[in-house]
Design an enzyme around this catalytic site. Sequence first.
Site, PDB file in Angstrom:
ATOM      1  N   HIS A 195      -3.877   3.600  -5.098  1.00  0.00           N
ATOM      2  CA  HIS A 195      -4.215   2.299  -4.524  1.00  0.00           C
ATOM      3  C   HIS A 195      -4.516   1.264  -5.607  1.00  0.00           C
ATOM      4  O   HIS A 195      -4.385   0.057  -5.371  1.00  0.00           O
ATOM      5  CB  HIS A 195      -5.419   2.423  -3.583  1.00  0.00           C
ATOM      6  CG  HIS A 195      -5.725   1.170  -2.832  1.00  0.00           C
ATOM      7  ND1 HIS A 195      -4.928   0.697  -1.803  1.00  0.00           N
ATOM      8  CD2 HIS A 195      -6.715   0.247  -2.987  1.00  0.00           C
ATOM      9  CE1 HIS A 195      -5.420  -0.433  -1.334  1.00  0.00           C
ATOM     10  NE2 HIS A 195      -6.509  -0.736  -2.031  1.00  0.00           N
ATOM     11  N   TYR A 205     -10.644 -10.976  -7.440  1.00  0.00           N
ATOM     12  CA  TYR A 205      -9.714 -11.102  -8.560  1.00  0.00           C
ATOM     13  C   TYR A 205      -9.871 -12.435  -9.295  1.00  0.00           C
ATOM     14  O   TYR A 205      -9.241 -12.648 -10.327  1.00  0.00           O
ATOM     15  CB  TYR A 205      -8.265 -10.978  -8.073  1.00  0.00           C
ATOM     16  CG  TYR A 205      -7.982  -9.704  -7.322  1.00  0.00           C
ATOM     17  CD1 TYR A 205      -7.902  -8.481  -7.985  1.00  0.00           C
ATOM     18  CD2 TYR A 205      -7.792  -9.700  -5.941  1.00  0.00           C
ATOM     19  CE1 TYR A 205      -7.647  -7.303  -7.302  1.00  0.00           C
ATOM     20  CE2 TYR A 205      -7.541  -8.532  -5.245  1.00  0.00           C
ATOM     21  CZ  TYR A 205      -7.466  -7.343  -5.929  1.00  0.00           C
ATOM     22  OH  TYR A 205      -7.217  -6.167  -5.247  1.00  0.00           O
ATOM     23  N   ARG A 252       0.827  -1.196   0.000  1.00  0.00           N
ATOM     24  CA  ARG A 252       0.000   0.000   0.000  1.00  0.00           C
ATOM     25  C   ARG A 252       0.869   1.255   0.000  1.00  0.00           C
ATOM     26  O   ARG A 252       2.039   1.224   0.359  1.00  0.00           O
ATOM     27  CB  ARG A 252      -0.925  -0.002   1.223  1.00  0.00           C
ATOM     28  CG  ARG A 252      -1.960  -1.129   1.207  1.00  0.00           C
ATOM     29  CD  ARG A 252      -2.838  -1.077   2.456  1.00  0.00           C
ATOM     30  NE  ARG A 252      -3.924  -2.059   2.375  1.00  0.00           N
ATOM     31  CZ  ARG A 252      -3.828  -3.319   2.761  1.00  0.00           C
ATOM     32  NH1 ARG A 252      -2.674  -3.764   3.273  1.00  0.00           N
ATOM     33  NH2 ARG A 252      -4.859  -4.142   2.658  1.00  0.00           N
ATOM     34  N   ARG A 259      -2.096  -1.525  -6.384  1.00  0.00           N
ATOM     35  CA  ARG A 259      -2.219  -2.786  -5.629  1.00  0.00           C
ATOM     36  C   ARG A 259      -3.185  -3.733  -6.346  1.00  0.00           C
ATOM     37  O   ARG A 259      -2.942  -4.940  -6.432  1.00  0.00           O
ATOM     38  CB  ARG A 259      -2.698  -2.489  -4.210  1.00  0.00           C
ATOM     39  CG  ARG A 259      -2.845  -3.722  -3.301  1.00  0.00           C
ATOM     40  CD  ARG A 259      -3.062  -3.256  -1.875  1.00  0.00           C
ATOM     41  NE  ARG A 259      -3.521  -4.302  -0.971  1.00  0.00           N
ATOM     42  CZ  ARG A 259      -2.731  -5.140  -0.319  1.00  0.00           C
ATOM     43  NH1 ARG A 259      -1.416  -5.079  -0.507  1.00  0.00           N
ATOM     44  NH2 ARG A 259      -3.222  -6.041   0.517  1.00  0.00           N
ATOM     45  N   TRP A 282      -3.786  -9.919   3.326  1.00  0.00           N
ATOM     46  CA  TRP A 282      -5.215  -9.799   3.600  1.00  0.00           C
ATOM     47  C   TRP A 282      -5.615 -10.762   4.714  1.00  0.00           C
ATOM     48  O   TRP A 282      -5.217 -11.927   4.713  1.00  0.00           O
ATOM     49  CB  TRP A 282      -6.036 -10.106   2.352  1.00  0.00           C
ATOM     50  CG  TRP A 282      -6.068  -9.007   1.345  1.00  0.00           C
ATOM     51  CD1 TRP A 282      -6.727  -7.820   1.438  1.00  0.00           C
ATOM     52  CD2 TRP A 282      -5.411  -8.981   0.061  1.00  0.00           C
ATOM     53  NE1 TRP A 282      -6.531  -7.058   0.302  1.00  0.00           N
ATOM     54  CE2 TRP A 282      -5.728  -7.745  -0.553  1.00  0.00           C
ATOM     55  CE3 TRP A 282      -4.594  -9.884  -0.627  1.00  0.00           C
ATOM     56  CZ2 TRP A 282      -5.260  -7.393  -1.815  1.00  0.00           C
ATOM     57  CZ3 TRP A 282      -4.130  -9.539  -1.874  1.00  0.00           C
ATOM     58  CH2 TRP A 282      -4.455  -8.305  -2.464  1.00  0.00           C
ATOM     59  N   LYS A 287      -2.500  -2.629   7.662  1.00  0.00           N
ATOM     60  CA  LYS A 287      -3.927  -2.351   7.829  1.00  0.00           C
ATOM     61  C   LYS A 287      -4.594  -3.404   8.708  1.00  0.00           C
ATOM     62  O   LYS A 287      -5.467  -3.089   9.519  1.00  0.00           O
ATOM     63  CB  LYS A 287      -4.606  -2.299   6.461  1.00  0.00           C
ATOM     64  CG  LYS A 287      -6.057  -1.874   6.500  1.00  0.00           C
ATOM     65  CD  LYS A 287      -6.626  -1.723   5.108  1.00  0.00           C
ATOM     66  CE  LYS A 287      -8.075  -1.262   5.159  1.00  0.00           C
ATOM     67  NZ  LYS A 287      -8.646  -1.112   3.791  1.00  0.00           N
TER      68      LYS A 287
END
Length: 311
Positions: free
Chosen positions: A234, A269, A139, A237, A260, A166
């Site tokens: 962003h 995706y 990020r 990414r 994640w 995050k």
Amino acid sequence: MGEKPQRGWPEAVVRWVEETAHKASHDDDLAHLRWLDPHLKTLTLEQIDRDRLRALRSARQAEGMSNATVNRTLAVVHAILRRAERVWEWLERAPTIPLLPEPKQRVRWLRREEAERLIGELPEHLADMVRFSLATGLREANVTGLEWSQVDLERRVAWIHPDQAKAKRAIGVPLNSDAVLVLRRWEGRHTERVFAYPRRDANGDLLWSPVSKAGGRAWRKALKRAGIEQFRWHDLRHTWASWHVQSGTPLHVLQELGGWSDFAMVRKYAHLAPEHLAEHAARIESGIRSVPHSFRHTTSADKKKAATHDA
């Protein structure tokens, strides 16, 4: 008498800001709170009811904000009121939030030729930050804040500390050849930070200053020159993840690479690489490989035409 004292919105905001300073979205929350201040600063928590929330929603919409932005503003109000009810016991019951529908957006990513065109329009430090982002999927804040103490070029790895991630979990970052080449170019420029930009001091001497924001004015101008629209930093990414999936990287591996915490975050995706379903799609094939050129469905018009010809 058993009655709770009425607490004002400003008091709740101050306490909530102090208790949530660790949140990754803290700066965004503060921006929403600045907008909310003139609307709620004179009110007690009991006065912030559904009608008041509808009025806030309408006011935000009148400014031309998207449904998603309106919902994020209302979500901050809801978070504070809910904590006032369940944790601080300042409020008997927090009102429900009338959120707006949010259409699902497509994943925005670049083809490789588009990425190269964009890189060619950027100044050196931003160009290499884009290359590094496309190689690692990190990020923006993790790229701009990356320090040399987080990099081991001999082992070809980097790491993101839990307080920088995050999901608040440490992330190990394998460095491919593209990422290593970028880092090699930036060795020795700044003692602490990896990425910096050049500037001159009052004496004209060259200084390297850490980059604090990547997606600024120079980024937007480069996008325009490259002819790329509706693309945020962003989305680099998203591009990294899309390239991985299209190259055959399994989704569970992509999840670990990207740090994640929820598998649902990488499923968006999956549609970019349906090749793994080809074997299953073939199971109901009829066995017909081609239709003979001479075979043709005869329509009533064809029969009439043939009869006329025979006559």
